[in-house]
Design a protein around this motif. Sequence first.
Motif, PDB file in Angstrom:
ATOM      1  N   PHE A 167      -5.082 -14.175   0.635  1.00 19.42           N
ATOM      2  CA  PHE A 167      -5.819 -13.087  -0.015  1.00 19.42           C
ATOM      3  C   PHE A 167      -5.195 -11.731   0.331  1.00 19.42           C
ATOM      4  N   ILE A 168      -4.831 -11.557   1.603  1.00 26.84           N
ATOM      5  CA  ILE A 168      -4.191 -10.299   2.019  1.00 26.84           C
ATOM      6  C   ILE A 168      -2.869 -10.111   1.296  1.00 26.84           C
ATOM      7  N   ASN A 169      -2.065 -11.163   1.226  1.00 30.40           N
ATOM      8  CA  ASN A 169      -0.777 -11.065   0.519  1.00 30.40           C
ATOM      9  C   ASN A 169      -0.988 -10.686  -0.941  1.00 30.40           C
ATOM     10  N   PHE A 170      -2.023 -11.261  -1.556  1.00 29.48           N
ATOM     11  CA  PHE A 170      -2.330 -10.922  -2.949  1.00 29.48           C
ATOM     12  C   PHE A 170      -2.681  -9.443  -3.079  1.00 29.48           C
ATOM     13  N   SER A 177      -3.495  -0.125  -0.046  1.00 27.57           N
ATOM     14  CA  SER A 177      -3.144   0.301   1.305  1.00 27.57           C
ATOM     15  C   SER A 177      -3.796  -0.632   2.319  1.00 27.57           C
ATOM     16  N   GLN A 178      -3.296  -0.597   3.547  1.00 30.25           N
ATOM     17  CA  GLN A 178      -3.827  -1.475   4.596  1.00 30.25           C
ATOM     18  C   GLN A 178      -5.304  -1.205   4.845  1.00 30.25           C
ATOM     19  N   ASN A 179      -5.707   0.055   4.828  1.00 29.96           N
ATOM     20  CA  ASN A 179      -7.099   0.382   5.117  1.00 29.96           C
ATOM     21  C   ASN A 179      -8.021   0.032   3.952  1.00 29.96           C
ATOM     22  N   VAL A 213      -8.518  -8.685   9.855  1.00 28.47           N
ATOM     23  CA  VAL A 213      -7.565  -7.804   9.169  1.00 28.47           C
ATOM     24  C   VAL A 213      -7.432  -6.533   9.993  1.00 28.47           C
ATOM     25  N   ALA A 214      -6.215  -6.142  10.283  1.00 31.98           N
ATOM     26  CA  ALA A 214      -5.981  -4.942  11.094  1.00 31.98           C
ATOM     27  C   ALA A 214      -6.340  -3.687  10.311  1.00 31.98           C
ATOM     28  N   GLN A 215      -6.877  -2.718  11.048  1.00 33.68           N
ATOM     29  CA  GLN A 215      -7.151  -1.407  10.458  1.00 33.68           C
ATOM     30  C   GLN A 215      -6.117  -0.415  10.971  1.00 33.68           C
ATOM     31  N   GLU A 216      -5.602   0.406  10.085  1.00 37.67           N
ATOM     32  CA  GLU A 216      -4.558   1.357  10.432  1.00 37.67           C
ATOM     33  C   GLU A 216      -5.179   2.706  10.786  1.00 37.67           C
ATOM     34  N   LYS A 217      -4.668   3.325  11.828  1.00 38.54           N
ATOM     35  CA  LYS A 217      -5.156   4.653  12.181  1.00 38.54           C
ATOM     36  C   LYS A 217      -4.714   5.648  11.121  1.00 38.54           C
ATOM     37  N   TYR A 338       1.780   5.436   6.375  1.00 46.37           N
ATOM     38  CA  TYR A 338       0.773   4.420   6.110  1.00 46.37           C
ATOM     39  C   TYR A 338       1.428   3.193   5.486  1.00 46.37           C
ATOM     40  N   THR A 339       0.674   2.095   5.441  1.00 47.74           N
ATOM     41  CA  THR A 339       1.165   0.853   4.846  1.00 47.74           C
ATOM     42  C   THR A 339       0.518   0.668   3.482  1.00 47.74           C
ATOM     43  N   LYS A 340       1.351   0.414   2.489  1.00 48.05           N
ATOM     44  CA  LYS A 340       0.845   0.188   1.130  1.00 48.05           C
ATOM     45  C   LYS A 340       1.696  -0.885   0.480  1.00 48.05           C
ATOM     46  N   GLY A 341       1.022  -1.861  -0.106  1.00 52.83           N
ATOM     47  CA  GLY A 341       1.757  -2.961  -0.727  1.00 52.83           C
ATOM     48  C   GLY A 341       2.584  -3.736   0.279  1.00 52.83           C
ATOM     49  N   GLY A 342       2.153  -3.699   1.550  1.00 59.49           N
ATOM     50  CA  GLY A 342       2.866  -4.418   2.598  1.00 59.49           C
ATOM     51  C   GLY A 342       4.082  -3.692   3.137  1.00 59.49           C
TER      52      GLY A 342
END
Length: 413
Positions: A167-170, A177-179, A213-217, A338-342
């Motif tokens: 699901f996360i990969n999807f 974004s990760q958050n 699921v990790a949360q990003e600062k 930040y992380t977006k789309g992995g």
Amino acid sequence: MITTNFFLVKTGQKTAVVRCAVILNKERSRFSTGIRIDVKDWNQKEQRLKTSVSKPINGDINQQLSMIAGALSRSYLVLKENSEDIRAKDVVEKYLGKYVRKQTFWEYTTEFVENLEHKINKSTGKRINQNTINKFNQVVSRLKQFEADSRSKTTWDSFDSNWLNRFINFLHTQGLSQNTIHKHYKALKQILKQASAEGVNSNDKWQLRDFSVAQEKVQNFSLLESEMKVLEDLDLSGNQKLERVRDQFLLECWTGVRFSDLDKLSDIHLDSDTFKVTTQKTGTEVYIPITEPVKKIVRRYRERGEVLPPVISNQRFNDYLKELGKLAGLNRKFRKSYTKGGERIDEVHEIWEVLTSHVGRRSFATNMFHRGIPLVNIMKITGHRTEEEFMKYINVDSEMSAKMIAKRLRDSS
């Protein structure tokens, strides 16, 4: 299909009751048939009684056991036709006449979301707000997209660490974004938790540590008081639109109220140092400071015979705020990672490009902290419940912290 096994629990007695185990998807449910037999007549390999001319009743019991196995198979087929989430326990309860049909994941989730608008938030005593309802609608929409994309039906048994990883990969492929992914995860866990509490969901794998699921600062910024002064001194006499946005934004910067509570400031008493606001988001009563910069803005409108300008939509406000920031030359650089789309993304902006209404509230908290106002006093206004939560919210780097400590030591010596 199910597997049916008959067995004895030997206790050293000459007789024992035949028990039955129903196995489905590696899960097992046992029950007693109530049939008592002579232990010496039992053939465990065949799971039946040895037959002889001298004991014709054993043949009748064997036939009865076969009928039980057949009835269990029919119970399974009936349940399977009407539901996707069948467990061994359900088959046994159906056979025993104790089965109560449980809602499927989608039936339960649809009802859960539909009922949100009628529910009361226990912490505030008010109805669930629309933003919360939208959050659950969004995760339901993503789950349906994932189900279609993966071509696999979502059932209560789906939710384990392998499912979550897929699901996360999807969601990464959707460019989230990760958050945002973490927000979807939290909403899903709330549904699973409620369903488990109500006895609808008997799968507990979502409670394991690896179902996470990790949360990003989040990296944010706040305006310096010198930058707020630049906005205050900007001549906007020929631009009423930006003047109103500027004034409302500065009220956020000096009171710490959320954008959703700006309209409540029209009733401020200029002869008082505080003003009580019942916040829209949490329903909490807070007292905000009425400082001279706040009084100056309110007084200017009242001298014109006006109240504070009506609050426009948040999106339009943010658009005008960027226009205002550019006009004021708020070009300090701000780096955002930040992380977006992995993928890890690093951006550098001038602050006017990313100026939003929420920067005002964050600026209030950060600047009051820089002034040395005790945390407990600021948190009473912002509504943060823990120091850890508050420190994540404000913008204070290690150098600033060291300078503040050095100043405090100088002032106390």
